[in-house]
Structure formats: C-alpha cells, structure tokens
Write a protein that holds these residues in place. Structure first.
Motif, PDB file in Angstrom:
ATOM      1  N   HIS A  19       0.600  -0.814   0.267  1.00 16.69           N
ATOM      2  CA  HIS A  19       0.212   0.471  -0.216  1.00 16.69           C
ATOM      3  C   HIS A  19       0.428   1.212   0.282  1.00 16.69           C
ATOM      4  O   HIS A  19       0.789   1.871  -0.657  1.00 16.69           O
ATOM      5  N   GLU A 161      -6.188   7.684   2.595  1.00 16.58           N
ATOM      6  CA  GLU A 161      -7.160   6.484   1.730  1.00 16.58           C
ATOM      7  C   GLU A 161      -7.779   5.751   2.845  1.00 16.58           C
ATOM      8  O   GLU A 161      -8.502   5.372   2.480  1.00 16.58           O
ATOM      9  N   THR A 162      -6.990   5.827   4.363  1.00 23.75           N
ATOM     10  CA  THR A 162      -7.443   4.648   4.663  1.00 23.75           C
ATOM     11  C   THR A 162      -9.001   5.018   5.816  1.00 23.75           C
ATOM     12  O   THR A 162     -10.153   4.522   5.747  1.00 23.75           O
ATOM     13  N   TYR A 163      -8.379   6.227   6.545  1.00 27.70           N
ATOM     14  CA  TYR A 163     -10.153   6.835   7.323  1.00 27.70           C
ATOM     15  C   TYR A 163     -10.248   7.662   6.795  1.00 27.70           C
ATOM     16  O   TYR A 163     -11.556   7.909   7.406  1.00 27.70           O
ATOM     17  N   ILE A 173     -14.697   1.521   7.399  1.00 28.38           N
ATOM     18  CA  ILE A 173     -13.881   1.638   6.490  1.00 28.38           C
ATOM     19  C   ILE A 173     -13.574   0.748   4.985  1.00 28.38           C
ATOM     20  O   ILE A 173     -14.120  -0.339   5.414  1.00 28.38           O
ATOM     21  N   GLU A 197      -1.119   9.465   0.992  1.00 28.99           N
ATOM     22  CA  GLU A 197       0.302   8.793   1.218  1.00 28.99           C
ATOM     23  C   GLU A 197       0.898   9.187  -0.204  1.00 28.99           C
ATOM     24  O   GLU A 197       2.378   8.854   0.557  1.00 28.99           O
ATOM     25  N   LEU A 269      -8.990  -2.648  13.752  1.00 28.70           N
ATOM     26  CA  LEU A 269      -8.724  -0.573  13.689  1.00 28.70           C
ATOM     27  C   LEU A 269      -9.079  -0.544  14.513  1.00 28.70           C
ATOM     28  O   LEU A 269      -9.091   0.316  15.082  1.00 28.70           O
TER      29      LEU A 269
END
Length: 310
Positions: A19, A161-163, A173, A197, A269
């Motif tokens: 990632h 990009e995750t949160y 998510i 990122e 998570l």
C-alpha cells in the motif's frame, strides 16, 4: 550527471508492491534516486503485481530478485544500495530481523528505514491485538540501535486513503461516507493526523539523505492535517451540505467491544482507533529535537525540504 544527482543515495525498497511501498518507489524515482525493488518470483505470477512492476521498470526503477528468507540474495541486493526502506506488511514485521542480519553482513548501508508508517510505537497506549504488534516494532527499534545501524523511524500517523473515505468512522472503512449516522469513539475531541500517501512517500524519500533525520524519528504532523474527529465530521458536513447523527461510544465500551465482540479486521481497527481517536497518541506529546525531527511544511506531492523543529 549533475553533482546533486551523484550525491543522491541508491535506494532499495523492500515491500514495494504494498500500500505505501508503491508510493515510496514512485517518489524515490521522481526525486532522482537510483531505485531498486526487491521482488519474489511469485510477484511476477500475480497479474496485478506484474502490472505494477512493469510500471516501476518503465519509470526507471530496477527489479532485484530476492526474499526475506533468501539470505544470500538479500545480502546481494542490500550491497547494491546505500539506503534500505522496508515497507513490508504486518505479517512480515517480525521478519525484518532478517534484513538487519543481512545489513550487518553487507556492511555498506548508510541508513535503514524500517516498516513503521503509523503512530510512534514508543508512545502509543492501546490494547491487543495492536499492542502486541506495536511492541514488536518497538523491540525492532531497540535491535537496530543495539546493532549500531544508522536509521530513521518514519511516523506518518494516519493514512488518508484509509480513514478519510469513511470520514474517520473505523466501523465503516472501505464503505465510503455514512448515510445518516457516524460512529465516534470517545468524545471525538482528541486530535489526530491524516496524511496523503503520496506525501508520506515524498517526505520519506526526502529524509534518506537529510542529515537532520539521521538516527531520529521523523514526524509528519503539518498543522493543517491535525484535526479531531468532530472537526473532520464538521468539515465533511459543510462540504456535503448535510448533517450526520454522531453516535458516541465511551472508552470503556470500546474496550469491551474489542475484547468480547470485535472480529478481524475490526478488532485491529478498533485497537488502533482507541490510541488515535480516544487517547490522542498522535499529538499528545511535544517533539524533542534531540531525538525527533518534524516535517512541518504544507503538504504536496512536491514536498520542500524538511524543517527543523523549533
């Protein structure tokens, strides 16, 4: 070749198809480093990874065959590099001791950046399952220091990009913004940090030749990227033109949820979110310039040089 290019370190990325790894490879090439990616034979058999590897090669990166469990080729790859950046995933965190062993044999590495790319593992306060993984990362730091390996620990805090797609709701998510209700852990006032990122990768690769980050922790906490969950929700509500009902879960209930009800990956998570959103572990301390370095500039994919903390 310009003198500046001649001074740039050769960078080996381990975990380059992951990632954050793919962004680091791209940033390293873009900043003019001779860049190589350690790859396993199996990567070429995976259509998605093969396509990404072709993109790496087309951009100017080299592919070096090797594996964390192939000591001979790992040493050979490391001997090519000046700087080693590990971006391996959670399942391979403990195997980074093999990278350290190979670097000791190679004897040429000017700097090692182990796979962290999150909160500062020496300053988090959470519970299992993440507490155990943080402990592994902290123990790896101690091993690096005991072996005298030049290093930089990158603490980029939260992946945007995750949160951000779920507006910080860790129970959603991957599902996008909630329709009407949003889960808020604790009172929602703890300050967290969210970094794109591409910017994480740019700061990371800027740091490899920056003497100010040598043997220190690099923090990414630009003021504009530091917000509470409540503030994040309010920002989204203003842009979306609608209000979400905030469902607050007290800390004691979050702890019970993790222990008794949550299953993978929600348990992971939630234990991360406990640290970030409830206990404020990303922002509840000051940066000590003797041990730490803080990237404070506004973020873009063309990140300027790092700024020393006052």
């Amino acid at each position: 070749m310009a003198a500046e290019d001649e001074m740039k370190s050769r960078v080996l990325v381990i975990g380059g198809t992951g990632h954050i790894g793919k962004h680091i490879v791209a940033a390293s090439v873009r900043l003019g480093h001779s860049t190589a990616v350690l790859i396993r034979d199996s990567a070429l058999a995976d259509p998605a990874k093969a396509q990404l590897l072709k993109k790496f090669v087309d951009s100017g990166a080299a592919l070096l065959k090797g594996d964390l469990f192939d000591h001979k080729n790992l040493v050979k790859a490391i001997k090519w590099a000046d700087v080693v950046i590990s971006a391996v995933g959670p399942r391979q965190i403990t195997e980074q001791t093999r990278i350290i062993a190979a670097m000791k044999v190679a004897g040429n590495v000017k700097r090692f950046l182990p796979s962290e790319f999150g909160s500062d593992v020496d300053r988090v306060h959470t519970v299992d399952p993440m507490a155990s993984l943080y402990a592994v990362k902290a123990n790896l730091r101690r091993l690096i220091e005991a072996e005298g390996i030049p290093h930089t620990y990158v603490c980029c805090n939260g992946f945007a990009e995750t949160y951000l797609p779920s507006i910080g709701d860790v129970t959603a998510i991957g599902a996008g913004p909630p329709e009407s209700k949003i889960t808020v852990l604790g009172d929602g006032n703890a300050k967290a940090v969210f970094v794109v990122e591409e910017d994480i990768a740019a700061y990371t690769t800027r740091a490899v030749d920056d003497a100010r980050t040598l043997n220190k922790i690099l923090y990414m906490r630009p003021p504009a990227n530091v917000v509470s969950h409540n503030e994040l929700i309010s920002m989204w509500e203003k842009k979306a033109g609608r209000i979400l009902q905030r469902v607050h879960i007290p800390e004691e209930d979050v702890l019970k949820w993790i222990k008794a009800e949550a299953v993978f990956p929600l348990d992971i998570l939630l234990s991360i979110a406990l640290s970030i959103f409830v206990r404020g572990d990303q922002t509840n301390f000051n940066v000590d310039p003797d041990q730490m370095h803080e990237a404070k500039n506004g973020l873009s994919t063309d990140v300027p040089g790092l700024v020393t903390s006052p």
